[in-house]
Scaffold this active site. Sequence first.
Site, PDB file in Angstrom:
ATOM      1  N   CYS A 135      51.574 -58.366  19.622  1.00  0.00           N
ATOM      2  CA  CYS A 135      52.917 -58.489  20.217  1.00  0.00           C
ATOM      3  C   CYS A 135      53.235 -59.934  20.560  1.00  0.00           C
ATOM      4  O   CYS A 135      54.395 -60.308  20.627  1.00  0.00           O
ATOM      5  CB  CYS A 135      53.013 -57.621  21.452  1.00  0.00           C
ATOM      6  SG  CYS A 135      51.708 -57.993  22.613  1.00  0.00           S
ATOM      7  N   LYS A 137      47.071 -41.191  26.512  1.00  0.00           N
ATOM      8  CA  LYS A 137      47.276 -40.793  25.112  1.00  0.00           C
ATOM      9  C   LYS A 137      47.131 -42.043  24.242  1.00  0.00           C
ATOM     10  O   LYS A 137      47.993 -42.911  24.244  1.00  0.00           O
ATOM     11  CB  LYS A 137      48.671 -40.194  24.888  1.00  0.00           C
ATOM     12  CG  LYS A 137      48.770 -39.539  23.508  1.00  0.00           C
ATOM     13  CD  LYS A 137      50.108 -39.683  22.834  1.00  0.00           C
ATOM     14  CE  LYS A 137      50.299 -40.956  22.090  1.00  0.00           C
ATOM     15  NZ  LYS A 137      49.522 -41.120  20.839  1.00  0.00           N
ATOM     16  N   GLU A 162      55.145 -52.586  28.305  1.00  0.00           N
ATOM     17  CA  GLU A 162      54.752 -53.794  27.558  1.00  0.00           C
ATOM     18  C   GLU A 162      55.232 -53.578  26.131  1.00  0.00           C
ATOM     19  O   GLU A 162      54.600 -52.863  25.361  1.00  0.00           O
ATOM     20  CB  GLU A 162      53.224 -53.976  27.596  1.00  0.00           C
ATOM     21  CG  GLU A 162      52.646 -54.172  28.974  1.00  0.00           C
ATOM     22  CD  GLU A 162      52.932 -55.562  29.542  1.00  0.00           C
ATOM     23  OE1 GLU A 162      53.413 -56.430  28.796  1.00  0.00           O
ATOM     24  OE2 GLU A 162      52.676 -55.766  30.728  1.00  0.00           O
ATOM     25  N   GLU A 210      60.363 -58.614  14.831  1.00  0.00           N
ATOM     26  CA  GLU A 210      58.964 -59.027  14.671  1.00  0.00           C
ATOM     27  C   GLU A 210      58.409 -58.484  13.343  1.00  0.00           C
ATOM     28  O   GLU A 210      58.589 -57.313  13.017  1.00  0.00           O
ATOM     29  CB  GLU A 210      58.110 -58.601  15.867  1.00  0.00           C
ATOM     30  CG  GLU A 210      58.118 -57.126  16.184  1.00  0.00           C
ATOM     31  CD  GLU A 210      57.185 -56.755  17.349  1.00  0.00           C
ATOM     32  OE1 GLU A 210      57.325 -55.637  17.866  1.00  0.00           O
ATOM     33  OE2 GLU A 210      56.319 -57.570  17.729  1.00  0.00           O
TER      34      GLU A 210
HETATM   35  P1  NAP Z   1      54.825 -47.395  18.887  1.00  0.00           P
HETATM   36  O1  NAP Z   1      55.234 -46.704  17.657  1.00  0.00           O
HETATM   37  O2  NAP Z   1      55.805 -47.531  19.988  1.00  0.00           O
HETATM   38  O3  NAP Z   1      53.508 -46.655  19.381  1.00  0.00           O
HETATM   39  C1  NAP Z   1      52.851 -46.992  20.562  1.00  0.00           C
HETATM   40  C2  NAP Z   1      52.335 -45.725  21.225  1.00  0.00           C
HETATM   41  O4  NAP Z   1      53.447 -44.888  21.541  1.00  0.00           O
HETATM   42  C3  NAP Z   1      51.415 -44.900  20.326  1.00  0.00           C
HETATM   43  O5  NAP Z   1      50.429 -44.291  21.112  1.00  0.00           O
HETATM   44  C4  NAP Z   1      52.375 -43.861  19.768  1.00  0.00           C
HETATM   45  O6  NAP Z   1      51.737 -42.670  19.387  1.00  0.00           O
HETATM   46  C5  NAP Z   1      53.227 -43.596  20.982  1.00  0.00           C
HETATM   47  N1  NAP Z   1      54.509 -42.949  20.670  1.00  0.00           N
HETATM   48  C6  NAP Z   1      55.217 -42.975  19.527  1.00  0.00           C
HETATM   49  N2  NAP Z   1      56.336 -42.216  19.662  1.00  0.00           N
HETATM   50  C7  NAP Z   1      56.320 -41.713  20.924  1.00  0.00           C
HETATM   51  C8  NAP Z   1      57.178 -40.853  21.666  1.00  0.00           C
HETATM   52  N3  NAP Z   1      58.307 -40.350  21.127  1.00  0.00           N
HETATM   53  N4  NAP Z   1      56.851 -40.546  22.939  1.00  0.00           N
HETATM   54  C9  NAP Z   1      55.714 -41.027  23.485  1.00  0.00           C
HETATM   55  N5  NAP Z   1      54.852 -41.838  22.836  1.00  0.00           N
HETATM   56  C10 NAP Z   1      55.156 -42.184  21.565  1.00  0.00           C
HETATM   57  O7  NAP Z   1      54.323 -48.866  18.590  1.00  0.00           O
HETATM   58  P2  NAP Z   1      53.327 -49.331  17.470  1.00  0.00           P
HETATM   59  O8  NAP Z   1      54.075 -49.580  16.230  1.00  0.00           O
HETATM   60  O9  NAP Z   1      52.143 -48.445  17.401  1.00  0.00           O
HETATM   61  O10 NAP Z   1      52.824 -50.699  18.123  1.00  0.00           O
HETATM   62  C11 NAP Z   1      53.401 -51.903  17.807  1.00  0.00           C
HETATM   63  C12 NAP Z   1      54.411 -52.315  18.882  1.00  0.00           C
HETATM   64  O11 NAP Z   1      53.740 -52.462  20.119  1.00  0.00           O
HETATM   65  C13 NAP Z   1      54.996 -53.658  18.554  1.00  0.00           C
HETATM   66  O12 NAP Z   1      56.370 -53.642  18.843  1.00  0.00           O
HETATM   67  C14 NAP Z   1      54.256 -54.583  19.508  1.00  0.00           C
HETATM   68  O13 NAP Z   1      54.958 -55.768  19.809  1.00  0.00           O
HETATM   69  C15 NAP Z   1      54.068 -53.712  20.701  1.00  0.00           C
HETATM   70  N6  NAP Z   1      52.972 -54.191  21.549  1.00  0.00           N
HETATM   71  C16 NAP Z   1      53.297 -54.749  22.733  1.00  0.00           C
HETATM   72  C17 NAP Z   1      52.290 -55.250  23.550  1.00  0.00           C
HETATM   73  C18 NAP Z   1      52.622 -55.879  24.872  1.00  0.00           C
HETATM   74  O14 NAP Z   1      51.720 -56.071  25.674  1.00  0.00           O
HETATM   75  N7  NAP Z   1      53.876 -56.190  25.148  1.00  0.00           N
HETATM   76  C19 NAP Z   1      50.957 -55.168  23.142  1.00  0.00           C
HETATM   77  C20 NAP Z   1      50.664 -54.584  21.910  1.00  0.00           C
HETATM   78  C21 NAP Z   1      51.695 -54.096  21.115  1.00  0.00           C
HETATM   79  P3  NAP Z   1      51.268 -42.435  17.869  1.00  0.00           P
HETATM   80  O15 NAP Z   1      50.297 -43.507  17.562  1.00  0.00           O
HETATM   81  O16 NAP Z   1      50.621 -41.112  17.977  1.00  0.00           O
HETATM   82  O17 NAP Z   1      52.485 -42.499  17.021  1.00  0.00           O
END
Ligand code: NAP
Length: 486
Positions: free
Chosen positions: A290, A181, A256, A387
Amino acid sequence: MPALKYPSLLNPRCLIDGQWRDADSALTFDVTNPANGTVLAQVPAAGSAETERAITAAERALTTWRKLPAPDRAAKLRRWHDLMLTHLEDLASLLTAEQGKPLSDARAEVRYAASFVDWYAEEARRIYGDVIPAPSGDRRILALKEPVGVCGAITPWNFPYAMVTRKVAPALAAGCTMVLKPAEQTPLSALALGVLALEAGIPDGVFNIVTGDPAIIGKTLTDSPVVRKISFTGSTEVGRLLMRQSATTLKKLSLELGGNAPFIVFDDADIDEAVAGLMQAKFRNAGQACIAANRIYVQRGVYEAFSKRLCETVARLRVSAGTDEGADIGPLIDGSAVEKVEAHLEDALAHGAKLLCGGKRHALGGTFFEPTVIADATENMVLARDETFGPLAPLFPFDRDDDAIAAANAVEYGLGAYLYSRDQRRIWRAIDALETGMVGVNSGMISTAVAPFGGIKQSGLGREGSRYGIEEYLVLKYVCLGGLAA
Ligand code: NAP
């Protein structure tokens, strides 16, 4: 929508069992260009039923895919990699259109994403087990490695190709099948990878992509007893939720999650190199990474010189739509990303930080924000704990090495850290003391397919990339061969 040389790459439908499908409800959601708000495509708003079908297809495909000899799996992955490079320009255009990053960064991401496929095509052939000396002469003890089975992956919008291949390539190399997804804001990149995977000969059902409601698709994946593994990249909050949801079916997990990387400049550092490293670690992808440097600790002796050099360099950054050649910083992903940067900046200034450059929405409007540097940041500011995920660089002065290390560790996250120094003893003291999964020493760019990427503390579990990354998709089977007495 950009004109593509190979228009078939734009395929806004779900990929289930090798077929391109709309949602059962025929409902869709818009994918927009963050640079100008135009709608690029409508993508299926799929839910539980479509996800279940994808899981069933992945289960069926697993039977033959896991038995395919490793060189054959490797050959298909290699073809997928080659196709990504053949279509590099189109893939980069799609990425810039839906995510906003400059085309040069988008091209770099396509190469980076393809490098995971290349690496794991090779690792597929090296899934060795062990022969273990037995405690008695009538037995032989083996540890075999097997694919964990059907996997679910959920990926974010900031690196829409690399975050997908970093999961899918090791999974497929290991003999697993996958239901992905992708993020709602950047599904077109993931779907283009699906087009190329089919063209590379990856069999129907091995790689499935479902777009739609994240909570419903996520719950269907975690509830399914067929899915044996979840790999997630995104926020810590959603990571915790997926871990809780996976408890009932006890899945293997890779998480991650968020970061809050410290970037420490000791007073013996090469200032030019430290500034160049920070430009990469802070402003690449407009700070939406991230492992983006979030807290920049600069020792008092070089604080003035470093701030001055940094501001001169930041002033040369060109903020522009990602499609403009020469753009350094594109738009932020959406309005709430801009609001978060503004809130962090406002809070910091209210707590005594000094604005050195930037500091407001860019004249281009929309979600463009000026690259910003502030001085005299302190630990009681929100940006010290959370962050920012945007182009805001806060400088924290420090006196003693131990103070910088203690401050660097004083957060719940433990993903990346950076340090600049020329003193090997100082460098090793810092490496040993930093509570993070990764440390960049005199380098602001640490991501590569050959190294284990991942965090500790609230930044998650597991590693991606390198030979360690494939272990996340394998389980051990211990075999005791008895009755072998001479
Ligand atoms: P996010 O809101 O957690 O979204 C990431 C993914 O999770 C998206 O596909 C999102 O779908 C999905 N999602 C959201 N709510 C969900 C739920 N209730 N159940 C299942 N999936 C769900 O994060 P983001 O704001 O897009 O991304 C930024 C974050 O990612 C930051 O905290 C960053 O540090 C972290 N990140 C970490 C790494 C690493 O390798 N550690 C790499 C990149 C980013 P939708 O898009 O459809 O909402």
